[in-house]
Design an enzyme around this catalytic site. Structure first.
Site, PDB file in Angstrom:
ATOM      1  N   CYS A 147      40.310  40.381  43.931  1.00 15.62           N
ATOM      2  CA  CYS A 147      40.352  41.187  42.707  1.00 15.62           C
ATOM      3  C   CYS A 147      39.663  40.466  41.561  1.00 15.62           C
ATOM      4  O   CYS A 147      39.042  41.088  40.695  1.00 15.62           O
ATOM      5  CB  CYS A 147      41.790  41.507  42.342  1.00 15.62           C
ATOM      6  SG  CYS A 147      42.791  40.036  41.980  1.00 15.62           S
ATOM      7  N   HIS A 282      47.090  40.059  39.837  1.00 14.69           N
ATOM      8  CA  HIS A 282      46.022  41.028  40.092  1.00 14.69           C
ATOM      9  C   HIS A 282      45.089  41.148  38.896  1.00 14.69           C
ATOM     10  O   HIS A 282      45.541  41.312  37.760  1.00 14.69           O
ATOM     11  CB  HIS A 282      46.637  42.391  40.416  1.00 14.69           C
ATOM     12  CG  HIS A 282      45.645  43.412  40.878  1.00 14.69           C
ATOM     13  ND1 HIS A 282      44.695  43.147  41.833  1.00 14.69           N
ATOM     14  CD2 HIS A 282      45.441  44.710  40.511  1.00 14.69           C
ATOM     15  CE1 HIS A 282      43.966  44.236  42.049  1.00 14.69           C
ATOM     16  NE2 HIS A 282      44.392  45.189  41.243  1.00 14.69           N
ATOM     17  N   ASN A 303      40.702  49.772  38.210  1.00 20.94           N
ATOM     18  CA  ASN A 303      41.211  48.980  39.324  1.00 20.94           C
ATOM     19  C   ASN A 303      40.145  48.908  40.421  1.00 20.94           C
ATOM     20  O   ASN A 303      39.077  49.513  40.304  1.00 20.94           O
ATOM     21  CB  ASN A 303      42.512  49.600  39.854  1.00 20.94           C
ATOM     22  CG  ASN A 303      43.347  48.618  40.653  1.00 20.94           C
ATOM     23  OD1 ASN A 303      42.955  47.475  40.895  1.00 20.94           O
ATOM     24  ND2 ASN A 303      44.527  49.055  41.079  1.00 20.94           N
TER      25      ASN A 303
END
Length: 339
Positions: A147, A282, A303
């Site tokens: 990520c 994250h 995201n």
């Protein structure tokens, strides 16, 4: 006496009938849920190693669907959906790095903050960098805990667009394969700031098409055709949503969040509110802010879990909450590249 016996038999008969009806309904419900699980498996390409694993995952799927439906029946500003994580327990989702991969910083070297003197009262009420063409389409990191690379690249794509007028989809895989001599360790996790450092030292990044994403660690490929670069990076003052707003009003900003809660796991739409952890795991990107129709202020975030998660891959989280760390800790470690 005869009448009492007849009444007793009638009651017992009703109870047996009710039990049979309930049992039949449960079997019917289970059959419907099993069929739903099969459709979900087909949609997400899920294959289990044996029948025992499939049976176990079905029970997890069933429990998650029940949680989602129960939550959505409540009074909330946002709702949940059955997505690609529906056969994972929350413990599995929380502790696996395969869908996240941010490693919190132990020490952040102080940097400048060029937006310090921006007048917050003069900022626009709403910002959405998608409308300015500074956000590439939603990507999917898949089963790789990188990520950090997707967050850093998305922030870089934004500043490159704002400084050159060109929106270029850049290579996350180049970071995954080549940025491995510091904190960043490919699919095992990393930091956006370290990614920015590598990009500066590397002279930029090549395009996504030239060095495509593989969702796995690989050997660094020699590519000399970097198409975009950055000059530096800066950290937004920690635990300060006002400072974060100043930055986001000027460019997309990398942020880290605690993405382990079940409501994050199954987020589908609306403005996420309520309690949330701050164990950062994250990396995502703040690409704007605004206010919902009910007056709730929110951050708009990109995201890297594909378009089936959230609002076609995007997320809205409550802004300016009482906890200075921000919703799910998003104000704790924001940073952005400079051009």
């Amino acid at each position: 006496m005869a009448m009492a016996k007849a009444l007793l038999f009638a009651i017992l008969g009703c109870l047996c009938l009710c039990s049979a009806v309930l049992a039949a309904r449960e079997l019917s419900d289970d059959a419907a849920m099993a069929a739903r699980h099969e459709r979900w498996m087909a949609q997400y390409g899920r294959v289990y190693r044996d029948d025992a694993e499939k049976a176990r995952r079905f029970e997890v799927f069933k429990a998650n669907v029940a949680f989602i439906e129960s939550f959505n029946a409540g009074n909330h500003n946002f709702w949940l959906g059955v997505n690609q994580f529906a056969d994972l327990t929350n413990d599995e989702f929380r502790w696996t790095k395969t869908n996240k991969g941010f490693i919190p910083s132990t020490t952040r070297v102080p940097t400048g903050f060029r937006y310090e003197n921006v007048n917050i009262d003069a900022l626009p009420a709403t910002v959405d960098w998608r409308t300015k063409g500074a956000v590439t389409p939603i990507k999917d990191q898949g089963q790789c805990g990188c990520c950090w690379a997707f967050s850093a690249v998305a922030a870089m794509e934004g500043i490159v667009k704002l400084s050159t007028g060109k929106l270029i989809s850049l290579s996350e895989q180049e970071l995954v394969d080549c940025d491995v001599h510091g904190e960043d360790q490919g699919c095992e996790g990393g930091l956006m700031d370290d990614a920015f450092k590598f990009i500066i030292k590397n002279g930029g990044l090549t395009t996504e098409s030239n060095y495509p994403y593989a969702a796995a660690d690989d050997k660094c490929k020699s590519v000399s055709n970097s198409v975009a670069s950055i000059k530096g990076y800066e950290d937004v003052p920690a635990n300060n949503e006002a400072a974060l707003m100043k930055a986001v009003a000027n460019q997309p900003v990398s942020v880290a969040v605690d993405g382990g809660d079940m409501t994050f796991q199954f987020y589908k739409g609306g403005v996420m509110t309520g309690s949330c952890g701050t164990d950062l795991d994250h990396g995502i990107v703040a690409i704007g802010y605004g206010k919902a129709s009910d007056g709730t202020k929110y951050w708009l975030l990109k995201n890297s879990w594909g378009t089936t998660w959230g609002e076609n891959g995007f997320l809205r989280m409550e802004k300016d909450i009482s906890d200075k760390r921000g919703m799910c800790g998003l104000a704790m470690e924001p940073s952005y590249p400079t051009a």
